[in-house]
Design a protein around this motif. Sequence first.
Motif, PDB file in Angstrom:
ATOM      1  N   GLN A  26       0.862  -1.186   0.000  1.00 20.35           N
ATOM      2  CA  GLN A  26       0.000   0.000   0.000  1.00 20.35           C
ATOM      3  C   GLN A  26       0.897   1.234   0.000  1.00 20.35           C
ATOM      4  OE1 GLN A  26      -3.684   0.145   1.015  1.00 20.35           O
ATOM      5  NE2 GLN A  26      -3.601   2.277   0.379  1.00 20.35           N
ATOM      6  N   ASN A  27       0.711   2.111  -0.979  1.00 17.43           N
ATOM      7  CA  ASN A  27       1.430   3.379  -0.995  1.00 17.43           C
ATOM      8  C   ASN A  27       0.479   4.473  -0.543  1.00 17.43           C
ATOM      9  OD1 ASN A  27       2.226   6.051  -2.651  1.00 17.43           O
ATOM     10  ND2 ASN A  27       4.042   4.863  -2.125  1.00 17.43           N
ATOM     11  N   LEU A  28       0.950   5.304   0.384  1.00 17.56           N
ATOM     12  CA  LEU A  28       0.177   6.425   0.877  1.00 17.56           C
ATOM     13  C   LEU A  28       0.974   7.706   0.655  1.00 17.56           C
ATOM     14  CD1 LEU A  28      -0.989   4.953   4.307  1.00 17.56           C
ATOM     15  CD2 LEU A  28      -2.312   5.076   2.189  1.00 17.56           C
ATOM     16  N   ALA A  29       0.287   8.777   0.342  1.00 15.50           N
ATOM     17  CA  ALA A  29       0.961  10.050   0.104  1.00 15.50           C
ATOM     18  C   ALA A  29       1.625  10.579   1.371  1.00 15.50           C
ATOM     19  CB  ALA A  29      -0.032  11.076  -0.442  1.00 15.50           C
ATOM     20  N   THR A  30       0.975  10.388   2.511  1.00 13.20           N
ATOM     21  CA  THR A  30       1.466  10.923   3.773  1.00 13.20           C
ATOM     22  C   THR A  30       0.948  10.090   4.945  1.00 13.20           C
ATOM     23  OG1 THR A  30       1.459  12.885   5.213  1.00 13.20           O
ATOM     24  CG2 THR A  30      -0.489  12.544   3.847  1.00 13.20           C
ATOM     25  N   SER A  31       1.632  10.209   6.062  1.00 15.45           N
ATOM     26  CA  SER A  31       1.155   9.525   7.267  1.00 15.45           C
ATOM     27  C   SER A  31       0.111  10.370   7.991  1.00 15.45           C
ATOM     28  CB  SER A  31       2.323   9.233   8.211  1.00 15.45           C
ATOM     29  OG  SER A  31       2.929  10.433   8.642  1.00 15.45           O
ATOM     30  N   ALA A  32      -0.008  11.628   7.617  1.00 19.85           N
ATOM     31  CA  ALA A  32      -0.969  12.548   8.253  1.00 19.85           C
ATOM     32  C   ALA A  32      -2.309  12.468   7.535  1.00 19.85           C
ATOM     33  CB  ALA A  32      -0.416  13.969   8.230  1.00 19.85           C
ATOM     34  N   SER A  33      -2.888  11.277   7.556  1.00 16.31           N
ATOM     35  CA  SER A  33      -4.129  11.041   6.835  1.00 16.31           C
ATOM     36  C   SER A  33      -4.872   9.876   7.480  1.00 16.31           C
ATOM     37  CB  SER A  33      -3.803  10.706   5.374  1.00 16.31           C
ATOM     38  OG  SER A  33      -4.864  10.071   4.737  1.00 16.31           O
ATOM     39  N   PRO A  34      -6.211   9.897   7.426  1.00 17.74           N
ATOM     40  CA  PRO A  34      -6.966   8.745   7.931  1.00 17.74           C
ATOM     41  C   PRO A  34      -6.672   7.465   7.151  1.00 17.74           C
ATOM     42  CG  PRO A  34      -8.448  10.580   7.391  1.00 17.74           C
ATOM     43  CD  PRO A  34      -7.067  10.975   6.978  1.00 17.74           C
ATOM     44  N   ASP A  35      -6.088   7.594   5.967  1.00 17.66           N
ATOM     45  CA  ASP A  35      -5.749   6.420   5.161  1.00 17.66           C
ATOM     46  C   ASP A  35      -4.746   5.516   5.883  1.00 17.66           C
ATOM     47  OD1 ASP A  35      -7.431   7.346   3.162  1.00 17.66           O
ATOM     48  OD2 ASP A  35      -5.795   8.282   2.029  1.00 17.66           O
ATOM     49  N   LEU A  36      -3.905   6.100   6.728  1.00 20.14           N
ATOM     50  CA  LEU A  36      -2.932   5.288   7.465  1.00 20.14           C
ATOM     51  C   LEU A  36      -3.665   4.358   8.437  1.00 20.14           C
ATOM     52  CD1 LEU A  36      -0.152   4.358   8.275  1.00 20.14           C
ATOM     53  CD2 LEU A  36       0.025   6.377   9.765  1.00 20.14           C
ATOM     54  N   ALA A  37      -4.640   4.875   9.165  1.00 19.88           N
ATOM     55  CA  ALA A  37      -5.397   4.028  10.099  1.00 19.88           C
ATOM     56  C   ALA A  37      -6.116   2.910   9.365  1.00 19.88           C
ATOM     57  CB  ALA A  37      -6.386   4.876  10.885  1.00 19.88           C
ATOM     58  N   THR A  38      -6.649   3.227   8.196  1.00 15.54           N
ATOM     59  CA  THR A  38      -7.336   2.212   7.390  1.00 15.54           C
ATOM     60  C   THR A  38      -6.357   1.128   6.958  1.00 15.54           C
ATOM     61  OG1 THR A  38      -8.931   3.849   6.621  1.00 15.54           O
ATOM     62  CG2 THR A  38      -8.706   1.833   5.300  1.00 15.54           C
ATOM     63  N   ALA A  39      -5.185   1.539   6.484  1.00 14.60           N
ATOM     64  CA  ALA A  39      -4.172   0.573   6.048  1.00 14.60           C
ATOM     65  C   ALA A  39      -3.703  -0.287   7.216  1.00 14.60           C
ATOM     66  CB  ALA A  39      -2.986   1.304   5.410  1.00 14.60           C
ATOM     67  N   LEU A  40      -3.479   0.320   8.370  1.00  8.24           N
ATOM     68  CA  LEU A  40      -3.052  -0.451   9.548  1.00  8.24           C
ATOM     69  C   LEU A  40      -4.117  -1.461   9.947  1.00  8.24           C
ATOM     70  CD1 LEU A  40      -1.386   2.343  11.682  1.00  8.24           C
ATOM     71  CD2 LEU A  40      -0.237   0.367  10.637  1.00  8.24           C
ATOM     72  N   ASN A  41      -5.381  -1.049   9.930  1.00  7.46           N
ATOM     73  CA  ASN A  41      -6.468  -1.983  10.256  1.00  7.46           C
ATOM     74  C   ASN A  41      -6.532  -3.135   9.270  1.00  7.46           C
ATOM     75  OD1 ASN A  41      -7.451  -0.823  12.621  1.00  7.46           O
ATOM     76  ND2 ASN A  41      -8.718   0.632  11.509  1.00  7.46           N
ATOM     77  N   THR A  42      -6.293  -2.844   8.011  1.00 10.70           N
ATOM     78  CA  THR A  42      -6.304  -3.886   6.980  1.00 10.70           C
ATOM     79  C   THR A  42      -5.186  -4.901   7.225  1.00 10.70           C
ATOM     80  OG1 THR A  42      -7.244  -2.392   5.334  1.00 10.70           O
ATOM     81  CG2 THR A  42      -6.069  -4.332   4.498  1.00 10.70           C
ATOM     82  N   PHE A  43      -3.986  -4.419   7.476  1.00  9.60           N
ATOM     83  CA  PHE A  43      -2.837  -5.316   7.621  1.00  9.60           C
ATOM     84  C   PHE A  43      -2.783  -6.009   8.976  1.00  9.60           C
ATOM     85  CE2 PHE A  43      -0.884  -2.558   4.230  1.00  9.60           C
ATOM     86  CZ  PHE A  43      -0.936  -3.535   3.240  1.00  9.60           C
ATOM     87  N   LEU A  44      -3.278  -5.372  10.010  1.00  8.44           N
ATOM     88  CA  LEU A  44      -3.189  -5.947  11.350  1.00  8.44           C
ATOM     89  C   LEU A  44      -4.473  -6.587  11.823  1.00  8.44           C
ATOM     90  CD1 LEU A  44      -1.127  -3.126  13.126  1.00  8.44           C
ATOM     91  CD2 LEU A  44      -0.289  -5.299  12.197  1.00  8.44           C
ATOM     92  N   GLY A  45      -5.563  -6.384  11.045  1.00  6.17           N
ATOM     93  CA  GLY A  45      -6.876  -6.879  11.452  1.00  6.17           C
ATOM     94  C   GLY A  45      -7.095  -8.319  11.232  1.00  6.17           C
TER      95      GLY A  45
END
Length: 144
Positions: free
Chosen positions: A125-144
């Motif tokens: 998963q590539n994200l533009a920045t860590s200062a985004s709700p997309d990071l929480a979504t990605a973490l939930n996907t990978f760690l869920g």
Amino acid sequence: MGLWTFDGHEGRSEVTSGPLADRLPALTAALDKQYASAGGAVSFTTLRLLYQEMQANYHAGQTNSILVITAGPHTDQSLDGPGLQDFIRKADPGKPIAINVIDFGADSDRATWEAVVQLSGGSYQNLATSASPDLATALNTFLG
């Protein structure tokens, strides 16, 4: 679950692997101390160390996976992209460990990360920045 970190100089184990419930206080404390460094200088070599540790402590019948969070670039010349891919390719197929990667910005190592996740059965998963709700979504996907 465990936690390894890497900065511009070295990779290190912050919390040894084990059941999440047993590790949660230590994980929380270690994560509270984390900060963004100037890059992923030793990301490939740290992944290799962690992968070797996970293969040695493989848990049959469970999902064994690694989540790498980086912005690159990897600069440690002791292991390049093709070398990391070769290392993963030669790993024990009876002990599969999926490598998942969250990569920020225009990381020059993107092609290597994409190849490593494909070889290991992980996801990228590539994200533009860590200062985004997309990071929480990605973490939930990978760690869920």
